[in-house]
Design an enzyme around this catalytic site. Structure first.
Site, PDB file in Angstrom:
ATOM      1  N   HIS A   1      -2.122  -7.775  -4.824  1.00  0.00           N
ATOM      2  CA  HIS A   1      -1.571  -9.017  -4.284  1.00  0.00           C
ATOM      3  C   HIS A   1      -2.706 -10.062  -4.318  1.00  0.00           C
ATOM      4  O   HIS A   1      -3.881  -9.703  -4.216  1.00  0.00           O
ATOM      5  CB  HIS A   1      -1.148  -8.742  -2.838  1.00  0.00           C
TER       6      HIS A   1
ATOM      7  N   ASP B   1      -5.537  -2.036   0.988  1.00  0.00           N
ATOM      8  CA  ASP B   1      -4.463  -2.948   1.373  1.00  0.00           C
ATOM      9  C   ASP B   1      -3.253  -2.082   1.722  1.00  0.00           C
ATOM     10  O   ASP B   1      -2.600  -1.532   0.836  1.00  0.00           O
ATOM     11  CB  ASP B   1      -4.150  -3.893   0.212  1.00  0.00           C
TER      12      ASP B   1
ATOM     13  N   GLN C   1       1.914  -2.653   2.286  1.00  0.00           N
ATOM     14  CA  GLN C   1       3.168  -2.079   1.782  1.00  0.00           C
ATOM     15  C   GLN C   1       3.340  -0.616   2.159  1.00  0.00           C
ATOM     16  O   GLN C   1       4.317   0.004   1.760  1.00  0.00           O
ATOM     17  CB  GLN C   1       3.229  -2.230   0.249  1.00  0.00           C
TER      18      GLN C   1
ATOM     19  N   LYS D   1       5.377  -6.286   8.442  1.00  0.00           N
ATOM     20  CA  LYS D   1       5.851  -5.378   7.399  1.00  0.00           C
ATOM     21  C   LYS D   1       6.121  -3.982   7.973  1.00  0.00           C
ATOM     22  O   LYS D   1       6.352  -3.026   7.252  1.00  0.00           O
ATOM     23  CB  LYS D   1       4.827  -5.300   6.265  1.00  0.00           C
TER      24      LYS D   1
ATOM     25  N   CYS E   1       3.294 -13.015  -5.610  1.00  0.00           N
ATOM     26  CA  CYS E   1       1.855 -13.180  -5.362  1.00  0.00           C
ATOM     27  C   CYS E   1       1.039 -12.122  -6.098  1.00  0.00           C
ATOM     28  O   CYS E   1       0.062 -11.586  -5.554  1.00  0.00           O
ATOM     29  CB  CYS E   1       1.545 -13.145  -3.862  1.00  0.00           C
TER      30      CYS E   1
END
Lengths: 411, 160
Positions: free
Chosen positions: A125, A201, A204, A227, A369
């Site tokens: 991202h 990251d 997700q 999220k 993104c």
């Protein structure tokens, strides 16, 4: 004991009662943001109704309670990700993007010099790309990319060479475009063997599978509350206490200091050093509620359910539409999350999404993104459908019905 | 409720399926300008051949959704062969057409739009205003054209 039933989650989620264009809403945009269940919304409302005050300031009853809400969320978060030193390692930010900016602008600026290498991947991202480019432009570090292969997975064939001279390997647990889940533990072990630290990251992944930073053995961990069924405006940055203590402050102002005089300031210790200004407080109440709610459902159960939904959707998308609808991502559910990026032959993703909206179907059109990844596959955009803990195969039914309409309309 | 047929008029789909004036012109002498819609990733390149204050030729390349592709195709047909003053006036008329009026959003009556009779096929894009997030798609080509004229200091006789 957890009792997970996606239909129950559905009933708990007020937004799923909406009717859009005459149809019950079919929410397939959880990779963008998940929908909060009632306990999360109520926790935030209750906070404002009963306890609101600024944190770390007043000695009156509600101010103490507000501080308890805020610090309690820090403790809940530490438990949720299994932070080894507990809440002293958990920094609240605005979102995953701010967490990466904190990493680059505090740890990065203090520890990286010209010629040092930060390794990212082609499926990142922009949040895990742009802060490194900004640091590169300031200090002359090198930003290097692990390529993505035609099977939509990281091409690690050359990883040993790519890791040469790398101080930090920063990558995503799961692609927000492809759905690909990366082998975090394996990549982390290899990076550590090369003397590099690892940042993950987890935006997700946190709401879709169990998280344990000790087991993963990563050094930095970033994610967003919204999220994982929580509210917007709140993110998390985690690192080992030893690293956190060595990091210089990020934003300056109130709350992050131990002392301020006319000739300078002394920063506070611990996570508050990185939390300048009044933080999002109600949102932390929401995060605690989201964590408890997710733990009640059981993240392993959610992962299994979303796996089944994804497998079913992949099969049906492959069988219908005579090949006119292509999934940009792994074709099976091995190491894959519930993100389905669709490329509809001859129909622009914006038009796909517009037609889908007529059926009450919420998908995200665009580059998500992740422009380097889109360029890699010669795409300007995709229409992305993604599952959450409240998703059902009936959502896929409506998606396919609406896709059929889009294919016909632009044929 | 905004109806999808308001957006995807047949004439729009026709321009999308068979876009007019696709291609490139060698630049220079032609003016080359790029436009981007950062939200959806659409990209457009416009080539302008201007001689003696007249837009003699226009070519378009790039990619985008049906609305941005149709709008650019219709635009190219509308402005080709026109004087720069006429092109500028067409840009202004189109921007006015794409202006959101509260009444339009509420669905209470028609908004005071530009004189549709002078707009030909372009009037078909009027329905886009009912889908506010798509306005950027429709205006991309026009803003890029406007930018191209500005960047290269192309002045109409009337604007001197």
């Amino acid at each position: 004991m957890s009792s997970y039933n996606p239909r129950r989650v559905r009933v708990d989620t007020p937004l799923l009662e909406r009717v859009i264009n005459g149809r019950p809403i079919t929410y397939l945009d959880s990779a963008s943001s998940t929908l909060p269940p009632r306990p999360v919304i109520e926790a935030m409302a209750r906070y404002y109704e009963l306890r609101h005050a600024n944190v770390h300031r007043g000695v009156y009853q509600t101010a103490v309670e507000a501080t308890d809400v805020y610090e309690g969320a820090r403790a809940a978060t530490a438990r949720f990700i299994n932070a080894p030193q507990g809440m002293d390692e958990v920094v609240f930010t605005k979102n995953t993007t701010e967490s990466f900016n904190l990493l680059a602008k505090s740890w990065g600026a203090a520890n990286l010099k010209a010629g040092d290498v930060v390794l990212v991947t082609e499926m990142e991202h922009h949040a895990n790309i742009v802060p490194w480019f900004q640091l590169r432009d300031q200090t002359g570090i090198e930003v290097r990319f692990v390529p993505v292969s035609d099977d939509f997975r990281l091409d690690v064939s050359d990883l040993d060479r790519l890791l040469d001279g790398v101080k930090l390997f920063s990558f995503t647990a799961a692609s927000n475009v492809l759905g690909t889940r990366n082998p975090v533990k394996e990549l982390t072990r290899i990076a550590h063997d090369h003397g590099a630290l690892v940042a993950l990251d987890a935006a997700q992944s946190v709401g879709h599978q169990p998280t344990d930073v000790v087991d993963l053995d990563v050094d930095f961990f970033c994610f967003s509350a919204h999220k994982m069924l929580g509210p917007t405006g709140l993110g998390v940055f985690w690192t080992r206490a030893a690293i956190l203590e060595s990091m210089p402050p990020f934003l300056g102002g109130g709350g992050m200091i131990a002392d301020v005089r006319r000739d300078g300031y002394v920063p506070a210790d611990g996570p508050t050093r990185f939390e300048a200004g009044t933080p999002p407080i109600a949102e932390t109440a929401g995060l605690t509620a989201a964590i408890r709610y997710l733990e009640g459902l059981g993240l392993a159960n959610i992962a299994r359910h979303e796996d089944e939904l994804t497998g079913d959707a992949l099969k049906r998308l492959a069988n219908e539409f005579d090949g006119r609808v292509r999934v940009i991502g792994p074709a099976d559910t091995v190491d894959r999350g519930g993100v389905l990026s669709l490329d509809v032959d001859g129909v622009h993703p914006h038009d796909v999404a517009q037609v889908l909206d007529q059926f009450g179907v919420c998908v995200r059109p665009g580059h998500h993104c992740a422009k380097p990844l889109m360029r890699r596959f010669n795409l300007a955009a995709t229409a992305r459908a993604s599952f959450g803990p409240y998703s059902l195969t009936s959502d896929t039914d409506v998606l396919l019905e609406a896709l059929g309409s889009a294919v016909t309309m632009f044929a | 409720m905004a109806n999808l047929d308001d957006l995807y008029r047949e004439i729009i789909l026709d321009h999308y399926r068979t876009p007019r004036n696709r291609g490139e012109l060698s630049s220079p002498p032609a003016i080359r300008t790029e436009g981007f819609n950062p939200l959806c990733g659409d990209e457009l390149v416009i080539y302008l051949d201007i001689q003696d204050d007249v837009l003699v030729d226009i070519k378009l390349s790039g990619h985008g959704c049906s609305i941005s592709q149709a709008s650019s195709s219709m635009m190219s047909a509308a402005v080709k062969g026109k004087t720069i003053d006429e092109v500028r006036a067409a840009i202004e008329r189109f921007k006015q057409l794409m202006t959101v009026h509260e009444t339009t959003l509420d669905g209470n009556g028609e908004a005071p739009v530009a004189d549709l009779r002078t707009m030909g096929e372009l009037a078909a894009l009027q329905g886009v205003v009912k889908f506010p997030v798509r306005i950027k798609c429709a205006t991309l080509a026009w803003n890029t054209l406007s930018q191209g004229l500005d960047d290269y200091g192309v002045q109409g006789t009337g604007s001197k």
